[in-house]
Design a protein around this motif. Structure first.
Motif, short mmCIF file in Angstrom:
data_model
loop_
_atom_site.label_atom_id
_atom_site.label_comp_id
_atom_site.label_asym_id
_atom_site.label_seq_id
_atom_site.Cartn_x
_atom_site.Cartn_y
_atom_site.Cartn_z
N GLY A 93 0.82 -1.21 0.00
CA GLY A 93 0.00 0.00 0.00
C GLY A 93 0.84 1.25 0.00
O GLY A 93 0.54 2.24 -0.69
N GLN A 94 1.94 1.22 0.76
CA GLN A 94 2.84 2.38 0.78
C GLN A 94 3.51 2.57 -0.58
O GLN A 94 3.64 3.70 -1.07
CB GLN A 94 3.89 2.20 1.88
CG GLN A 94 3.33 2.32 3.28
CD GLN A 94 4.35 1.94 4.34
OE1 GLN A 94 5.20 1.06 4.12
NE2 GLN A 94 4.28 2.59 5.49
N GLN A 95 3.92 1.47 -1.20
CA GLN A 95 4.56 1.58 -2.52
C GLN A 95 3.59 2.15 -3.56
O GLN A 95 3.98 2.95 -4.41
CB GLN A 95 5.06 0.21 -2.98
CG GLN A 95 6.26 -0.30 -2.20
CD GLN A 95 6.83 -1.57 -2.80
OE1 GLN A 95 7.27 -1.59 -3.94
NE2 GLN A 95 6.80 -2.64 -2.02
N ASP A 137 -2.90 -6.49 -0.72
CA ASP A 137 -3.64 -7.24 0.29
C ASP A 137 -4.85 -6.41 0.71
O ASP A 137 -4.81 -5.18 0.71
CB ASP A 137 -2.75 -7.50 1.51
CG ASP A 137 -1.61 -8.45 1.19
OD1 ASP A 137 -1.77 -9.28 0.27
OD2 ASP A 137 -0.55 -8.35 1.84
N PRO A 138 -5.96 -7.08 1.09
CA PRO A 138 -7.20 -6.36 1.39
C PRO A 138 -7.04 -5.23 2.40
O PRO A 138 -7.66 -4.17 2.25
CB PRO A 138 -8.12 -7.46 1.93
CG PRO A 138 -7.63 -8.70 1.26
CD PRO A 138 -6.13 -8.54 1.16
N GLU A 139 -6.18 -5.42 3.41
CA GLU A 139 -6.06 -4.39 4.44
C GLU A 139 -5.33 -3.15 3.93
O GLU A 139 -5.33 -2.10 4.59
CB GLU A 139 -5.36 -4.94 5.68
CG GLU A 139 -3.93 -5.40 5.48
CD GLU A 139 -3.80 -6.86 5.07
OE1 GLU A 139 -2.70 -7.42 5.22
OE2 GLU A 139 -4.81 -7.44 4.59
N MET A 140 -4.68 -3.26 2.77
CA MET A 140 -3.95 -2.11 2.22
C MET A 140 -4.76 -1.34 1.18
O MET A 140 -4.37 -0.25 0.76
CB MET A 140 -2.64 -2.58 1.57
CG MET A 140 -1.67 -3.23 2.54
SD MET A 140 -0.22 -3.86 1.68
CE MET A 140 0.62 -4.69 3.04
N VAL A 141 -5.89 -1.90 0.75
CA VAL A 141 -6.68 -1.28 -0.32
C VAL A 141 -7.20 0.08 0.12
O VAL A 141 -7.14 1.06 -0.63
CB VAL A 141 -7.84 -2.21 -0.73
CG1 VAL A 141 -8.84 -1.49 -1.64
CG2 VAL A 141 -7.30 -3.45 -1.44
N GLY A 142 -7.71 0.16 1.34
CA GLY A 142 -8.35 1.38 1.82
C GLY A 142 -7.44 2.59 1.80
O GLY A 142 -7.86 3.69 1.43
N GLU A 143 -6.16 2.38 2.16
CA GLU A 143 -5.26 3.53 2.23
C GLU A 143 -4.99 4.12 0.84
O GLU A 143 -4.85 5.34 0.69
CB GLU A 143 -3.95 3.15 2.91
CG GLU A 143 -3.12 2.10 2.22
CD GLU A 143 -1.94 1.64 3.06
OE1 GLU A 143 -0.80 1.89 2.63
OE2 GLU A 143 -2.15 1.04 4.13
N HIS A 149 -12.20 -2.46 -9.85
CA HIS A 149 -13.21 -3.45 -9.45
C HIS A 149 -13.78 -3.07 -8.08
O HIS A 149 -14.54 -3.84 -7.49
CB HIS A 149 -12.61 -4.87 -9.43
CG HIS A 149 -11.43 -5.01 -8.51
ND1 HIS A 149 -10.14 -4.74 -8.91
CD2 HIS A 149 -11.36 -5.36 -7.21
CE1 HIS A 149 -9.32 -4.94 -7.88
NE2 HIS A 149 -10.03 -5.30 -6.85
N GLU A 150 -13.40 -1.89 -7.58
CA GLU A 150 -13.89 -1.41 -6.29
C GLU A 150 -15.19 -0.63 -6.52
O GLU A 150 -15.19 0.56 -6.81
CB GLU A 150 -12.85 -0.53 -5.61
CG GLU A 150 -11.52 -1.20 -5.33
CD GLU A 150 -11.62 -2.25 -4.23
OE1 GLU A 150 -12.62 -2.22 -3.46
OE2 GLU A 150 -10.71 -3.09 -4.14
#
Length: 245
Positions: A143-145, A171-177, A197-198
């Motif tokens: 997510g940071q990258q 990964d799913p937990e990184m999508v939101g950021e 696809h979101e």
């Protein structure tokens, strides 16, 4: 009426396979357009044609802010004004985060090192990772990258931002950021064309949603209408599938 980005009769072939079948599309300046559809529908091919990462058939026409997207000197101008964020981050692993963001403005815009560094720091703060500026991409989460990749694209001060499923490799937990950064970008005046696809993001942020299938635009509508009362059977079936997962 023509748009800030204007696409006419866009055909794309891979051998005998026709991936895009005569697309006509206008995108207004500052518009946030989300493109949805099943795998293989031509979504990514379409946006990759906008900065000619994919060549397209003779007779097809794409114009960005009055400049035709054709091989030659004008193509460099289009690419300088059209930022792109890919599924994979494509950062240079041997450069720090700050240097990744600085590189294109230094080489293409010919700004000074001091200006490029200041711009990089401003953008890294904007995407919420200023504390990572001196690290290398391999030291960051996915997510940071991806947030660095967005900052890198913004460093060129583009008129148009293309996003090709920017959260699909996360990964799913990184999508939101990453989606939060894109939400903050929407409405700032930059034109955004987002393959995603979101569906929640499309519903919340888009000015207009397009459904593609089989290399064609099947339906286009404002988000409320698109998600609540789609007109085409193929759109209805697609939304039933993705919203009932």
């Amino acid at each position: 009426m023509t748009g800030f980005v204007s696409i006419r009769n866009l055909h794309k072939f891979y051998g005998q396979f026709e991936a895009l079948k005569g697309i006509d599309l206008d995108i207004a300046e500052g518009e946030v357009l989300c493109i949805v559809g099943p795998s293989g529908s031509g979504k990514s091919t379409l946006i990759r044609c906008i900065n000619r990462l994919e060549s397209f058939a003779e007779g097809s026409e794409i114009v960005v802010d009055g400049t035709p997207v054709m091989p030659g000197p004008a193509l460099a101008k289009v690419r300088a004004d059209v930022g792109m964020v890919f599924q994979s981050f494509n950062l240079f692993p041997h450069l720090t985060v700050r240097r990744n963001v600085m590189l294109a403005p230094l080489r293409v815009r010919k700004i000074t090192t001091a200006e490029a560094s200041a711009r990089a720091d401003t953008l890294l703060k904007r995407v919420g990772i200023s504390e990572q500026a001196d690290k290398y991409p391999g030291q960051l989460s996915g997510g940071q990258q991806q947030r660095v990749a967005i900052a890198r694209a913004l460093a060129m001060e583009p008129r148009v931002m293309l996003f090709d499923e920017p959260t699909s490799a996360l990964d799913p937990e990184m999508v939101g950021e990453v989606l939060d950064v894109m939400r903050s970008l929407a409405g700032t005046g930059v034109t955004m064309i987002v393959v995603t696809h979101e569906m929640g993001f499309a519903r919340q942020v888009a000015d207009r949603v397009i459904f593609m299938d089989g290399g064609e635009i099947i339906e286009t509508a404002a988000p409320d209408e698109f998600f609540s009362s789609p007109k085409e059977i193929r759109t209805q079936n697609f939304l039933k599938t993705v919203l009932n997962r």
